[in-house]
Design a protein around this motif. Structure first.
Motif, PDB file in Angstrom:
ATOM      1  N   PRO A  66       0.831  -1.215   0.000  1.00 53.35           N
ATOM      2  CA  PRO A  66       0.000   0.000   0.000  1.00 53.35           C
ATOM      3  C   PRO A  66       0.864   1.264   0.000  1.00 53.35           C
ATOM      4  CG  PRO A  66       0.022  -1.004   2.173  1.00 53.35           C
ATOM      5  CD  PRO A  66       0.774  -1.925   1.271  1.00 53.35           C
ATOM      6  N   VAL A  67       0.464   2.233  -0.811  1.00 52.51           N
ATOM      7  CA  VAL A  67       1.148   3.527  -0.877  1.00 52.51           C
ATOM      8  C   VAL A  67       0.160   4.585  -0.382  1.00 52.51           C
ATOM      9  CG1 VAL A  67       2.290   5.230  -2.341  1.00 52.51           C
ATOM     10  CG2 VAL A  67       2.500   2.784  -2.876  1.00 52.51           C
ATOM     11  N   PRO A  68       0.373   5.073   0.840  1.00 50.79           N
ATOM     12  CA  PRO A  68      -0.517   6.122   1.358  1.00 50.79           C
ATOM     13  C   PRO A  68      -0.125   7.479   0.771  1.00 50.79           C
ATOM     14  CG  PRO A  68       1.067   5.469   3.034  1.00 50.79           C
ATOM     15  CD  PRO A  68       1.332   4.620   1.829  1.00 50.79           C
ATOM     16  N   ARG A  69      -0.781   7.859  -0.298  1.00 50.87           N
ATOM     17  CA  ARG A  69      -0.445   9.114  -0.987  1.00 50.87           C
ATOM     18  C   ARG A  69      -0.676  10.312  -0.081  1.00 50.87           C
ATOM     19  NH1 ARG A  69      -3.938   8.198  -6.295  1.00 50.87           N
ATOM     20  NH2 ARG A  69      -3.191   6.136  -6.812  1.00 50.87           N
ATOM     21  N   GLY A  70       0.217  11.286  -0.192  1.00 48.14           N
ATOM     22  CA  GLY A  70       0.068  12.515   0.569  1.00 48.14           C
ATOM     23  C   GLY A  70       0.284  12.321   2.056  1.00 48.14           C
ATOM     24  N   ASP A  71       0.921  11.245   2.431  1.00 46.63           N
ATOM     25  CA  ASP A  71       1.145  10.919   3.831  1.00 46.63           C
ATOM     26  C   ASP A  71       2.638  10.682   4.022  1.00 46.63           C
ATOM     27  OD1 ASP A  71       1.432   9.212   6.226  1.00 46.63           O
ATOM     28  OD2 ASP A  71      -0.755   9.066   6.151  1.00 46.63           O
ATOM     29  N   ARG A  72       3.158  11.068   5.142  1.00 44.43           N
ATOM     30  CA  ARG A  72       4.599  10.900   5.336  1.00 44.43           C
ATOM     31  C   ARG A  72       4.986   9.428   5.459  1.00 44.43           C
ATOM     32  NH1 ARG A  72       5.044  13.704  11.214  1.00 44.43           N
ATOM     33  NH2 ARG A  72       4.328  11.923  12.403  1.00 44.43           N
ATOM     34  N   ARG A  73       4.008   8.557   5.632  1.00 37.41           N
ATOM     35  CA  ARG A  73       4.290   7.112   5.650  1.00 37.41           C
ATOM     36  C   ARG A  73       4.480   6.544   4.245  1.00 37.41           C
ATOM     37  NH1 ARG A  73      -0.592   4.713   8.123  1.00 37.41           N
ATOM     38  NH2 ARG A  73      -1.491   6.496   7.072  1.00 37.41           N
ATOM     39  N   ALA A  74       4.337   7.354   3.214  1.00 38.17           N
ATOM     40  CA  ALA A  74       4.495   6.867   1.838  1.00 38.17           C
ATOM     41  C   ALA A  74       5.888   6.277   1.617  1.00 38.17           C
ATOM     42  CB  ALA A  74       4.221   7.988   0.845  1.00 38.17           C
ATOM     43  N   GLY A  75       6.875   6.783   2.339  1.00 40.11           N
ATOM     44  CA  GLY A  75       8.231   6.252   2.219  1.00 40.11           C
ATOM     45  C   GLY A  75       8.330   4.789   2.617  1.00 40.11           C
ATOM     46  N   ASP A  76       7.390   4.312   3.446  1.00 43.75           N
ATOM     47  CA  ASP A  76       7.382   2.893   3.827  1.00 43.75           C
ATOM     48  C   ASP A  76       7.222   2.006   2.600  1.00 43.75           C
ATOM     49  OD1 ASP A  76       7.618   3.740   6.438  1.00 43.75           O
ATOM     50  OD2 ASP A  76       5.500   3.374   6.934  1.00 43.75           O
ATOM     51  N   ALA A  77       6.454   2.472   1.634  1.00 42.89           N
ATOM     52  CA  ALA A  77       6.259   1.698   0.402  1.00 42.89           C
ATOM     53  C   ALA A  77       7.578   1.583  -0.361  1.00 42.89           C
ATOM     54  CB  ALA A  77       5.190   2.340  -0.473  1.00 42.89           C
ATOM     55  N   LEU A  78       8.360   2.646  -0.369  1.00 43.40           N
ATOM     56  CA  LEU A  78       9.660   2.585  -1.047  1.00 43.40           C
ATOM     57  C   LEU A  78      10.610   1.632  -0.336  1.00 43.40           C
ATOM     58  CD1 LEU A  78      10.196   6.313  -2.037  1.00 43.40           C
ATOM     59  CD2 LEU A  78       9.413   4.414  -3.467  1.00 43.40           C
ATOM     60  N   ARG A  79      10.545   1.606   0.989  1.00 41.43           N
ATOM     61  CA  ARG A  79      11.378   0.663   1.739  1.00 41.43           C
ATOM     62  C   ARG A  79      10.961  -0.779   1.424  1.00 41.43           C
ATOM     63  NH1 ARG A  79      11.721   5.077   4.797  1.00 41.43           N
ATOM     64  NH2 ARG A  79       9.798   4.926   5.989  1.00 41.43           N
ATOM     65  N   ALA A  80       9.668  -1.007   1.335  1.00 47.15           N
ATOM     66  CA  ALA A  80       9.181  -2.355   0.989  1.00 47.15           C
ATOM     67  C   ALA A  80       9.633  -2.734  -0.418  1.00 47.15           C
ATOM     68  CB  ALA A  80       7.661  -2.412   1.103  1.00 47.15           C
ATOM     69  N   ALA A  81       9.616  -1.776  -1.339  1.00 46.86           N
ATOM     70  CA  ALA A  81      10.081  -2.041  -2.706  1.00 46.86           C
ATOM     71  C   ALA A  81      11.579  -2.352  -2.709  1.00 46.86           C
ATOM     72  CB  ALA A  81       9.779  -0.842  -3.601  1.00 46.86           C
TER      73      ALA A  81
END
Length: 101
Positions: A66-81
């Motif tokens: 999941p990519v939470p757009r507009g949220d500072r947690r969006a970077g978690d998606a990049l870490r998962a990638a």
């Protein structure tokens, strides 16, 4: 879909697939085509999809991220990638970040 003959899983290496997302059918076509080519990448998808009954559970089961757009947690998606790539898995992204308005 054109060009699917070029989709070959590189042995032992991570890979990135970038796909168009100009209609709701693009992800459907890819999820039907990629496994037949031996590709099961981690898919980055809009976090809002997890709120759709049954769909969120299916996305999690299939390893979507999941990519939470507009949220500072969006970077978690990049870490998962990055983790998926380090494990030699693929990552599927939609560079447009959604359907055009």
């Amino acid at each position: 879909m054109s060009g699917t003959r070029h989709l070959v899983r590189p042995s032992g290496t991570g890979y990135v697939l970038a796909a168009n997302h100009t209609s709701f059918f693009d992800p459907v076509l890819l999820t039907g085509t990629l496994p037949r080519r031996g590709l099961r990448p981690a898919v980055l998808a809009a976090a809002g999809l997890w709120g759709v009954p049954l769909l969120g559970r299916a996305l999690t089961r299939e390893g979507y991220v999941p990519v939470p757009r507009g949220d500072r947690r969006a970077g978690d998606a990049l870490r998962a990638a990055a983790d998926a790539l380090a494990e030699g898995r693929g990552v599927l992204v939609y560079p447009e970040g959604g359907l055009p308005r």
